[in-house]
Design a protein around this motif. Sequence first.
Motif, short mmCIF file in Angstrom:
data_model
loop_
_atom_site.label_atom_id
_atom_site.label_comp_id
_atom_site.label_asym_id
_atom_site.label_seq_id
_atom_site.Cartn_x
_atom_site.Cartn_y
_atom_site.Cartn_z
N THR A 67 -37.03 54.54 -119.56
CA THR A 67 -38.27 55.16 -120.00
C THR A 67 -38.45 56.50 -119.30
N ILE A 68 -38.85 57.48 -120.06
CA ILE A 68 -39.15 58.79 -119.49
C ILE A 68 -40.61 59.10 -119.81
N VAL A 69 -41.36 59.43 -118.80
CA VAL A 69 -42.76 59.77 -118.98
C VAL A 69 -42.92 61.22 -118.57
#
Length: 99
Positions: A67-69
Amino acid sequence: MIDAIAFKYRTGTPWMDLPERFGSWKGVHNRLRNWAADGTWEKVLAALLAQADAHGDLDWVLAVDSTIVRAHQHAAGARQKGPRPASRTTMGSDAPAAG
Protein backbone atom coordinates in the motif's frame (compact mmCIF):
# COMPACT_ATOMS: atom_id res chain seq x y z
CA MET A 1 24.04 -9.84 29.86
CA ILE A 2 21.28 -10.90 27.46
CA ASP A 3 18.69 -10.48 30.23
CA ALA A 4 19.90 -6.93 30.78
CA ILE A 5 19.68 -6.10 27.07
CA ALA A 6 16.22 -7.69 26.83
CA PHE A 7 15.06 -5.77 29.91
CA LYS A 8 16.24 -2.48 28.45
CA TYR A 9 14.43 -2.95 25.13
CA ARG A 10 11.33 -4.53 26.68
CA THR A 11 10.80 -1.66 29.13
CA GLY A 12 12.22 1.19 27.07
CA THR A 13 14.16 2.57 30.02
CA PRO A 14 17.25 4.69 29.43
CA TRP A 15 20.57 2.84 29.78
CA MET A 16 21.44 4.75 32.94
CA ASP A 17 18.25 3.49 34.63
CA LEU A 18 19.12 -0.18 34.15
CA PRO A 19 18.66 -1.97 37.51
CA GLU A 20 21.87 -2.65 39.45
CA ARG A 21 21.19 -6.41 39.42
CA PHE A 22 22.35 -6.39 35.78
CA GLY A 23 25.68 -4.78 36.62
CA SER A 24 27.16 -1.67 35.10
CA TRP A 25 24.90 -0.14 32.46
CA LYS A 26 28.01 1.03 30.59
CA GLY A 27 29.29 -2.54 30.41
CA VAL A 28 25.96 -3.82 29.11
CA HIS A 29 25.73 -1.03 26.55
CA ASN A 30 29.29 -1.55 25.33
CA ARG A 31 28.79 -5.31 25.04
CA LEU A 32 25.62 -4.76 22.98
CA ARG A 33 27.44 -2.36 20.65
CA ASN A 34 30.42 -4.71 20.26
CA TRP A 35 28.18 -7.71 19.54
CA ALA A 36 26.28 -5.70 16.96
CA ALA A 37 29.50 -4.54 15.30
CA ASP A 38 31.25 -7.93 15.16
CA GLY A 39 28.23 -9.90 13.89
CA THR A 40 27.53 -11.87 17.08
CA TRP A 41 23.78 -11.12 16.97
CA GLU A 42 23.54 -12.39 13.39
CA LYS A 43 25.29 -15.63 14.41
CA VAL A 44 22.98 -16.09 17.40
CA LEU A 45 19.89 -15.51 15.25
CA ALA A 46 21.11 -17.93 12.58
CA ALA A 47 21.81 -20.62 15.20
CA LEU A 48 18.40 -20.16 16.84
CA LEU A 49 16.62 -20.30 13.48
CA ALA A 50 18.53 -23.45 12.49
CA GLN A 51 17.67 -25.12 15.80
CA ALA A 52 13.99 -24.19 15.56
CA ASP A 53 13.84 -25.37 11.94
CA ALA A 54 15.47 -28.71 12.82
CA HIS A 55 12.82 -29.30 15.51
CA GLY A 56 9.98 -28.28 13.20
CA ASP A 57 9.17 -25.30 15.40
CA LEU A 58 9.72 -22.77 12.66
CA ASP A 59 6.74 -21.67 10.60
CA TRP A 60 7.54 -19.08 7.97
CA VAL A 61 4.74 -16.61 7.39
CA LEU A 62 5.43 -13.73 5.08
CA ALA A 63 3.17 -10.73 4.75
CA VAL A 64 3.94 -7.97 2.30
CA ASP A 65 1.95 -4.77 2.23
CA SER A 66 2.41 -2.76 -0.93
CA THR A 67 0.00 0.00 0.00
CA ILE A 68 1.21 3.47 -0.85
CA VAL A 69 -0.37 6.45 0.85
CA ARG A 70 0.36 9.88 -0.52
CA ALA A 71 -0.89 13.25 0.55
CA HIS A 72 -2.09 15.73 -2.03
CA GLN A 73 0.58 18.28 -2.89
CA HIS A 74 -1.38 21.04 -1.21
CA ALA A 75 -1.71 19.01 1.96
CA ALA A 76 2.04 18.61 2.05
CA GLY A 77 2.64 22.36 1.82
CA ALA A 78 4.03 22.33 -1.73
CA ARG A 79 4.16 25.64 -3.53
CA GLN A 80 1.62 26.02 -6.28
CA LYS A 81 2.72 26.83 -9.81
CA GLY A 82 2.62 30.45 -10.82
CA PRO A 83 2.95 33.59 -8.77
CA ARG A 84 1.70 33.62 -5.23
CA PRO A 85 -1.47 35.62 -4.71
CA ALA A 86 -0.95 39.03 -3.17
CA SER A 87 -1.68 39.22 0.50
CA ARG A 88 -5.00 40.75 1.41
CA THR A 89 -4.76 44.29 2.61
CA THR A 90 -6.34 45.21 5.87
CA MET A 91 -8.52 48.22 6.38
CA GLY A 92 -7.19 51.01 8.47
CA SER A 93 -8.96 52.16 11.61
CA ASP A 94 -10.43 55.18 9.79
CA ALA A 95 -12.41 52.92 7.41
CA PRO A 96 -16.19 52.88 7.80
CA ALA A 97 -17.48 50.18 10.08
CA ALA A 98 -19.30 47.29 8.52
CA GLY A 99 -22.76 47.05 9.53
